[in-house]
Design a protein around this motif. Structure first.
Motif, PDB file in Angstrom:
ATOM      1  N   VAL A 240       0.833  -1.201   0.000  1.00  0.00           N
ATOM      2  CA  VAL A 240       0.000   0.000   0.000  1.00  0.00           C
ATOM      3  C   VAL A 240       0.875   1.260   0.000  1.00  0.00           C
ATOM      4  O   VAL A 240       0.538   2.272  -0.640  1.00  0.00           O
ATOM      5  N   ASP A 241       2.042   1.220   0.661  1.00  0.00           N
ATOM      6  CA  ASP A 241       2.948   2.369   0.644  1.00  0.00           C
ATOM      7  C   ASP A 241       3.557   2.572  -0.746  1.00  0.00           C
ATOM      8  O   ASP A 241       3.722   3.717  -1.197  1.00  0.00           O
ATOM      9  N   ASP A 242       3.890   1.465  -1.425  1.00  0.00           N
ATOM     10  CA  ASP A 242       4.404   1.563  -2.797  1.00  0.00           C
ATOM     11  C   ASP A 242       3.421   2.319  -3.683  1.00  0.00           C
ATOM     12  O   ASP A 242       3.793   3.232  -4.430  1.00  0.00           O
ATOM     13  N   ILE A 243       2.173   1.924  -3.621  1.00  0.00           N
ATOM     14  CA  ILE A 243       1.163   2.458  -4.536  1.00  0.00           C
ATOM     15  C   ILE A 243       0.841   3.914  -4.220  1.00  0.00           C
ATOM     16  O   ILE A 243       0.658   4.736  -5.127  1.00  0.00           O
ATOM     17  N   PHE A 244       0.777   4.257  -2.939  1.00  0.00           N
ATOM     18  CA  PHE A 244       0.363   5.618  -2.582  1.00  0.00           C
ATOM     19  C   PHE A 244       1.521   6.612  -2.576  1.00  0.00           C
ATOM     20  O   PHE A 244       1.325   7.789  -2.878  1.00  0.00           O
ATOM     21  N   TYR A 245       2.731   6.146  -2.243  1.00  0.00           N
ATOM     22  CA  TYR A 245       3.850   7.076  -2.114  1.00  0.00           C
ATOM     23  C   TYR A 245       4.843   7.017  -3.264  1.00  0.00           C
ATOM     24  O   TYR A 245       5.615   7.947  -3.456  1.00  0.00           O
ATOM     25  N   ASP A 246       4.817   5.934  -4.036  1.00  0.00           N
ATOM     26  CA  ASP A 246       5.751   5.833  -5.153  1.00  0.00           C
ATOM     27  C   ASP A 246       5.094   5.100  -6.333  1.00  0.00           C
ATOM     28  O   ASP A 246       5.638   4.115  -6.826  1.00  0.00           O
ATOM     29  N   PRO A 247       3.932   5.558  -6.802  1.00  0.00           N
ATOM     30  CA  PRO A 247       3.248   4.873  -7.899  1.00  0.00           C
ATOM     31  C   PRO A 247       4.063   4.964  -9.184  1.00  0.00           C
ATOM     32  O   PRO A 247       4.665   6.002  -9.474  1.00  0.00           O
ATOM     33  N   GLN A 248       4.056   3.896  -9.983  1.00  0.00           N
ATOM     34  CA  GLN A 248       4.909   3.832 -11.154  1.00  0.00           C
ATOM     35  C   GLN A 248       4.152   3.859 -12.477  1.00  0.00           C
ATOM     36  O   GLN A 248       4.735   4.188 -13.502  1.00  0.00           O
ATOM     37  N   HIS A 249       2.892   3.497 -12.486  1.00  0.00           N
ATOM     38  CA  HIS A 249       2.156   3.421 -13.753  1.00  0.00           C
ATOM     39  C   HIS A 249       1.286   4.662 -13.954  1.00  0.00           C
ATOM     40  O   HIS A 249       0.633   5.122 -13.016  1.00  0.00           O
ATOM     41  N   PRO A 250       1.260   5.228 -15.168  1.00  0.00           N
ATOM     42  CA  PRO A 250       0.435   6.419 -15.409  1.00  0.00           C
ATOM     43  C   PRO A 250      -1.042   6.222 -15.075  1.00  0.00           C
ATOM     44  O   PRO A 250      -1.715   7.181 -14.675  1.00  0.00           O
ATOM     45  N   TYR A 251      -1.565   5.012 -15.227  1.00  0.00           N
ATOM     46  CA  TYR A 251      -2.968   4.782 -14.856  1.00  0.00           C
ATOM     47  C   TYR A 251      -3.144   4.940 -13.352  1.00  0.00           C
ATOM     48  O   TYR A 251      -4.124   5.545 -12.895  1.00  0.00           O
ATOM     49  N   THR A 252      -2.192   4.434 -12.570  1.00  0.00           N
ATOM     50  CA  THR A 252      -2.249   4.606 -11.116  1.00  0.00           C
ATOM     51  C   THR A 252      -2.168   6.083 -10.761  1.00  0.00           C
ATOM     52  O   THR A 252      -2.867   6.559  -9.855  1.00  0.00           O
ATOM     53  N   TRP A 253      -1.332   6.839 -11.473  1.00  0.00           N
ATOM     54  CA  TRP A 253      -1.263   8.287 -11.234  1.00  0.00           C
ATOM     55  C   TRP A 253      -2.630   8.922 -11.436  1.00  0.00           C
ATOM     56  O   TRP A 253      -3.051   9.789 -10.668  1.00  0.00           O
ATOM     57  N   GLY A 254      -3.303   8.496 -12.503  1.00  0.00           N
ATOM     58  CA  GLY A 254      -4.621   9.060 -12.793  1.00  0.00           C
ATOM     59  C   GLY A 254      -5.636   8.740 -11.717  1.00  0.00           C
ATOM     60  O   GLY A 254      -6.428   9.601 -11.321  1.00  0.00           O
ATOM     61  N   LEU A 255      -5.626   7.491 -11.226  1.00  0.00           N
ATOM     62  CA  LEU A 255      -6.552   7.126 -10.157  1.00  0.00           C
ATOM     63  C   LEU A 255      -6.289   7.957  -8.902  1.00  0.00           C
ATOM     64  O   LEU A 255      -7.214   8.482  -8.277  1.00  0.00           O
ATOM     65  N   LEU A 256      -5.007   8.079  -8.526  1.00  0.00           N
ATOM     66  CA  LEU A 256      -4.665   8.833  -7.326  1.00  0.00           C
ATOM     67  C   LEU A 256      -4.929  10.328  -7.504  1.00  0.00           C
ATOM     68  O   LEU A 256      -5.322  11.016  -6.567  1.00  0.00           O
ATOM     69  N   GLY A 257      -4.709  10.834  -8.707  1.00  0.00           N
ATOM     70  CA  GLY A 257      -4.925  12.252  -8.954  1.00  0.00           C
ATOM     71  C   GLY A 257      -6.378  12.664  -8.899  1.00  0.00           C
ATOM     72  O   GLY A 257      -6.692  13.852  -8.736  1.00  0.00           O
ATOM     73  N   SER A 258      -7.295  11.701  -9.016  1.00  0.00           N
ATOM     74  CA  SER A 258      -8.722  12.026  -8.996  1.00  0.00           C
ATOM     75  C   SER A 258      -9.318  11.931  -7.592  1.00  0.00           C
ATOM     76  O   SER A 258     -10.529  12.080  -7.423  1.00  0.00           O
ATOM     77  N   VAL A 259      -8.465  11.677  -6.591  1.00  0.00           N
ATOM     78  CA  VAL A 259      -8.934  11.577  -5.209  1.00  0.00           C
ATOM     79  C   VAL A 259      -8.726  12.914  -4.501  1.00  0.00           C
ATOM     80  O   VAL A 259      -7.627  13.472  -4.556  1.00  0.00           O
ATOM     81  N   PRO A 260      -9.750  13.459  -3.837  1.00  0.00           N
ATOM     82  CA  PRO A 260      -9.568  14.716  -3.095  1.00  0.00           C
ATOM     83  C   PRO A 260      -8.513  14.554  -2.004  1.00  0.00           C
ATOM     84  O   PRO A 260      -8.431  13.509  -1.354  1.00  0.00           O
ATOM     85  N   ARG A 261      -7.681  15.587  -1.809  1.00  0.00           N
ATOM     86  CA  ARG A 261      -6.623  15.552  -0.797  1.00  0.00           C
ATOM     87  C   ARG A 261      -6.934  16.569   0.296  1.00  0.00           C
ATOM     88  O   ARG A 261      -7.139  17.753   0.018  1.00  0.00           O
ATOM     89  N   VAL A 262      -6.932  16.100   1.547  1.00  0.00           N
ATOM     90  CA  VAL A 262      -7.226  17.014   2.652  1.00  0.00           C
ATOM     91  C   VAL A 262      -6.017  17.865   3.021  1.00  0.00           C
ATOM     92  O   VAL A 262      -6.148  18.865   3.723  1.00  0.00           O
ATOM     93  N   ASP A 263      -4.807  17.457   2.529  1.00  0.00           N
ATOM     94  CA  ASP A 263      -3.595  18.191   2.887  1.00  0.00           C
ATOM     95  C   ASP A 263      -3.224  19.244   1.844  1.00  0.00           C
ATOM     96  O   ASP A 263      -2.150  19.829   1.904  1.00  0.00           O
ATOM     97  N   ARG A 264      -4.104  19.473   0.868  1.00  0.00           N
ATOM     98  CA  ARG A 264      -3.818  20.466  -0.176  1.00  0.00           C
ATOM     99  C   ARG A 264      -5.057  21.310  -0.443  1.00  0.00           C
ATOM    100  O   ARG A 264      -6.184  20.902  -0.137  1.00  0.00           O
ATOM    101  N   ASP A 265      -4.835  22.489  -1.026  1.00  0.00           N
ATOM    102  CA  ASP A 265      -5.966  23.327  -1.401  1.00  0.00           C
ATOM    103  C   ASP A 265      -6.795  22.600  -2.446  1.00  0.00           C
ATOM    104  O   ASP A 265      -6.249  22.062  -3.418  1.00  0.00           O
TER     105      ASP A 265
END
Length: 344
Positions: A240-265
């Motif tokens: 789970v740390d690999d995927i959230f903190y060091d994702p390697q595939h562009p599709y994974t980047w897209g999934l993570l990028g579409s999640v709201p972040r409470v630590d950012r504006d």
């Protein structure tokens, strides 16, 4: 090292349709160990549910074809007879379905349905099986379980129906528990309670858990390892740390990028992955994600292997970009997500 309970190797599932062969699952391999929670994530239609339902023998039909192996305690599931699967289902491998109102019989009392599964695998009286069902309902947080056991599914709320499904799945202490989007359509408070119950009950029995979801927030909360699926294939897997903190595939980047972040504006609009998932009847040549990937280049017309790209041999991805290129793209972007531009 924990005992390996389930071993899946090169699993392929195809369905014959009027439009042609649907390649629902292609070359999927992974393992589940005792006490481990493995999450499978991806968009709708990525092959998550077909994968786990095949393990239960629930995708068998005259139009389905299977290849590869799936072994539970070393016993084959793909080639097992229906009688063998009936002996295994519920007792050795159990499933919490996404929609309990469809999975439960509307004309039987819920306590009787749990007791029926117990009696299908054990020589036990109706009364004793019902007592165990009541005890299980109480254990998963259903108040006044003795009275509620006489109720019908339509008399329960969505969260309570899901608790009934969990009680049924755990009634015979299976070695492997499959949860297919069990928190879909539940509010966040009930969702948290259901996750806590699955986590606690699986810890008590030291069962392996396969958790199917599209909700990455749930994954961060419950998973030990994560499998990312796209178009029927695994495109990345790691802790789970690999995927959230060091994702390697562009599709994974897209999934993570579409999640709201409470630590950012918060952005005015969350980024989305462009395009649509490909047809599984006529998949694109090479990498299945390349028609939607802004980082695609010539070599992406050839299918990349699922292989380690980093010193961590357990972190695998299916992308031709090299680790330095991926790091540069993520740093330039300033966040995890898809960016415009291509790599060479």
């Amino acid at each position: 090292m924990n005992e390996q309970l389930l071993e899946i190797e090169d699993l392929e599932v195809t369905f014959a349709t009027e439009d042609g062969l649907v390649r629902a699952v292609s070359g999927v391999s992974f393992t589940v160990s005792r006490g481990e929670t493995v999450a499978i994530v991806g968009e709708s239609g990525s092959g998550k549910s077909v994968t786990v339902m095949t393990l239960m023998g629930l995708t068998r039909s005259p139009n389905s074809r299977f290849a590869g192996t799936a072994r539970l305690h070393g016993e084959d599931l793909i080639g097992a007879s229906e009688d063998k699967l009936e002996a295994i289902r519920g007792k050795e491998i159990a499933m919490i379905f996404q929609d309990p109102i469809s999975a439960l019989s509307p004309v039987q009392r819920v306590g009787a349905q749990i007791a029926e599964q117990i009696r299908a695998h054990e020589k036990i009286s109706k009364a004793a099986a019902l007592e165990r069902a009541i005890e299980l309902m109480s254990r998963v947080g259903i108040p006044n379980a003795r009275v509620r056991a006489r109720g019908y599914p339509h008399e329960f709320s969505g969260g309570m129906r899901q608790r009934v499904m969990i009680a049924m799945a755990l009634s015979l202490s299976p070695s492997v528990l499959i949860a297919d989007e069990p928190t879909t359509a539940l509010d966040v408070t009930i969702q948290a309670q259901i996750l806590d119950e699955i986590r606690q009950l699986s810890a008590e029995s030291n069962a392996g858990v396969i958790f199917v979801t599209h909700d990455l927030g749930v994954v961060a909360d419950i998973a030990d390892r994560v499998l990312v699926m796209y178009a029927g294939r695994l495109v990345e897997q790691g802790t789970v740390d690999d995927i959230f903190y060091d994702p390697q595939h562009p599709y994974t980047w897209g999934l993570l990028g579409s999640v709201p972040r409470v630590d950012r504006d918060p952005p005015r609009r969350l980024p989305a992955i462009p395009g649509q998932p490909p047809s599984l009847v006529r998949p694109p040549q090479g990498c299945p994600f390349q028609p939607r990937c802004p980082h695609a280049f010539d070599r992406c017309r050839e299918l990349p292997p699922l292989a380690p790209r980093l010193p961590d041999a357990g972190h695998l991805d299916r992308c031709w970009l090299k680790p330095p290129e991926k790091r540069a793209l993520r740093e330039t972007n300033g966040r995890i997500g898809l960016t415009e531009g291509a790599a060479s």
